[in-house]
Scaffold this motif. Sequence first.
Motif, PDB file in Angstrom:
ATOM      1  N   ASP A  22       0.825  -1.207   0.000  1.00  0.00           N
ATOM      2  CA  ASP A  22       0.000   0.000   0.000  1.00  0.00           C
ATOM      3  C   ASP A  22       0.860   1.259   0.000  1.00  0.00           C
ATOM      4  N   GLU A  23       1.941   1.257   0.773  1.00  0.00           N
ATOM      5  CA  GLU A  23       2.817   2.423   0.810  1.00  0.00           C
ATOM      6  C   GLU A  23       3.527   2.626  -0.532  1.00  0.00           C
ATOM      7  N   ARG A  24       3.908   1.540  -1.189  1.00  0.00           N
ATOM      8  CA  ARG A  24       4.536   1.669  -2.513  1.00  0.00           C
ATOM      9  C   ARG A  24       3.545   2.287  -3.509  1.00  0.00           C
ATOM     10  N   TYR A  25       2.294   1.869  -3.407  1.00  0.00           N
ATOM     11  CA  TYR A  25       1.264   2.445  -4.270  1.00  0.00           C
ATOM     12  C   TYR A  25       1.108   3.949  -3.990  1.00  0.00           C
ATOM     13  N   VAL A  26       1.057   4.306  -2.722  1.00  0.00           N
ATOM     14  CA  VAL A  26       0.918   5.716  -2.335  1.00  0.00           C
ATOM     15  C   VAL A  26       2.126   6.509  -2.818  1.00  0.00           C
ATOM     16  N   LEU A  27       3.322   5.935  -2.710  1.00  0.00           N
ATOM     17  CA  LEU A  27       4.525   6.594  -3.194  1.00  0.00           C
ATOM     18  C   LEU A  27       4.394   6.928  -4.682  1.00  0.00           C
ATOM     19  N   GLN A  28       3.955   5.963  -5.469  1.00  0.00           N
ATOM     20  CA  GLN A  28       3.803   6.199  -6.904  1.00  0.00           C
ATOM     21  C   GLN A  28       2.739   7.262  -7.191  1.00  0.00           C
ATOM     22  N   GLN A  29       1.660   7.223  -6.434  1.00  0.00           N
ATOM     23  CA  GLN A  29       0.616   8.230  -6.615  1.00  0.00           C
ATOM     24  C   GLN A  29       1.132   9.625  -6.291  1.00  0.00           C
ATOM     25  N   HIS A  30       1.873   9.724  -5.195  1.00  0.00           N
ATOM     26  CA  HIS A  30       2.427  11.028  -4.811  1.00  0.00           C
ATOM     27  C   HIS A  30       3.449  11.522  -5.821  1.00  0.00           C
ATOM     28  N   LEU A  31       4.273  10.646  -6.347  1.00  0.00           N
ATOM     29  CA  LEU A  31       5.234  11.066  -7.363  1.00  0.00           C
ATOM     30  C   LEU A  31       4.513  11.645  -8.574  1.00  0.00           C
ATOM     31  N   GLY A  32       3.369  11.066  -8.907  1.00  0.00           N
ATOM     32  CA  GLY A  32       2.568  11.597 -10.001  1.00  0.00           C
ATOM     33  C   GLY A  32       1.932  12.925  -9.663  1.00  0.00           C
ATOM     34  N   GLU A  33       1.589  13.097  -8.401  1.00  0.00           N
ATOM     35  CA  GLU A  33       0.919  14.315  -7.953  1.00  0.00           C
ATOM     36  C   GLU A  33       1.910  15.452  -7.718  1.00  0.00           C
ATOM     37  N   PHE A  34       3.070  15.119  -7.143  1.00  0.00           N
ATOM     38  CA  PHE A  34       4.048  16.128  -6.755  1.00  0.00           C
ATOM     39  C   PHE A  34       5.165  16.240  -7.768  1.00  0.00           C
ATOM     40  N   GLY A  35       4.847  16.556  -8.981  1.00  0.00           N
ATOM     41  CA  GLY A  35       5.928  16.936  -9.846  1.00  0.00           C
ATOM     42  C   GLY A  35       6.006  16.326 -11.213  1.00  0.00           C
ATOM     43  N   ASP A  36       5.901  15.016 -11.360  1.00  0.00           N
ATOM     44  CA  ASP A  36       6.112  14.429 -12.673  1.00  0.00           C
ATOM     45  C   ASP A  36       5.234  15.085 -13.743  1.00  0.00           C
ATOM     46  N   PRO A  37       3.933  15.269 -13.506  1.00  0.00           N
ATOM     47  CA  PRO A  37       3.118  15.896 -14.547  1.00  0.00           C
ATOM     48  C   PRO A  37       3.476  17.366 -14.771  1.00  0.00           C
ATOM     49  N   LEU A  38       4.113  17.979 -13.788  1.00  0.00           N
ATOM     50  CA  LEU A  38       4.446  19.396 -13.888  1.00  0.00           C
ATOM     51  C   LEU A  38       5.837  19.629 -14.458  1.00  0.00           C
ATOM     52  N   GLY A  39       6.537  18.542 -14.760  1.00  0.00           N
ATOM     53  CA  GLY A  39       7.856  18.673 -15.348  1.00  0.00           C
ATOM     54  C   GLY A  39       8.983  18.868 -14.361  1.00  0.00           C
TER      55      GLY A  39
END
Length: 131
Positions: free
Chosen positions: A107-124
């Motif tokens: 579950d934490e690995r899933y949350v990590l991936q979600q946060h990485l998507g939320e905090f930066g990757d889409p914003l460059g």
Amino acid sequence: PLHWQTLAVDAIARSDEIVAEIQTLGPNDASRILALLDSISDVLCLAMDNAEFCRQVHPRPEYEQAATNCFFQLAHYMETLNASTVLYDALSRIRAEPSAVAALSADERYVLQQHLGEFGDPLGISFRERR
């Protein structure tokens, strides 16, 4: 109506304290970092949910306006967090450390991936190292 401004200021101050704590942690504190990110969400959403409720139902315009100001002040702050290099870097350091990722629950690995998507990757934010 002044309560709403105090609520916004307090939520931002508490969130800033949590961000500062995250900045001091390393990849081996991955579970703590994820829990702290959840705490930021709790702090901001509690304030924003209350402001949104007041915006929708309060009969007095001055309260509705104060709650609206609070809501949008917190929404803007949340946008700045979503583009935060501090948060993105903390999550990236976890991702880059295989032993830190391995120590996380599924579950934490899933949350990590979600946060990485939320905090930066889409914003460059992840592209800044490539300049």
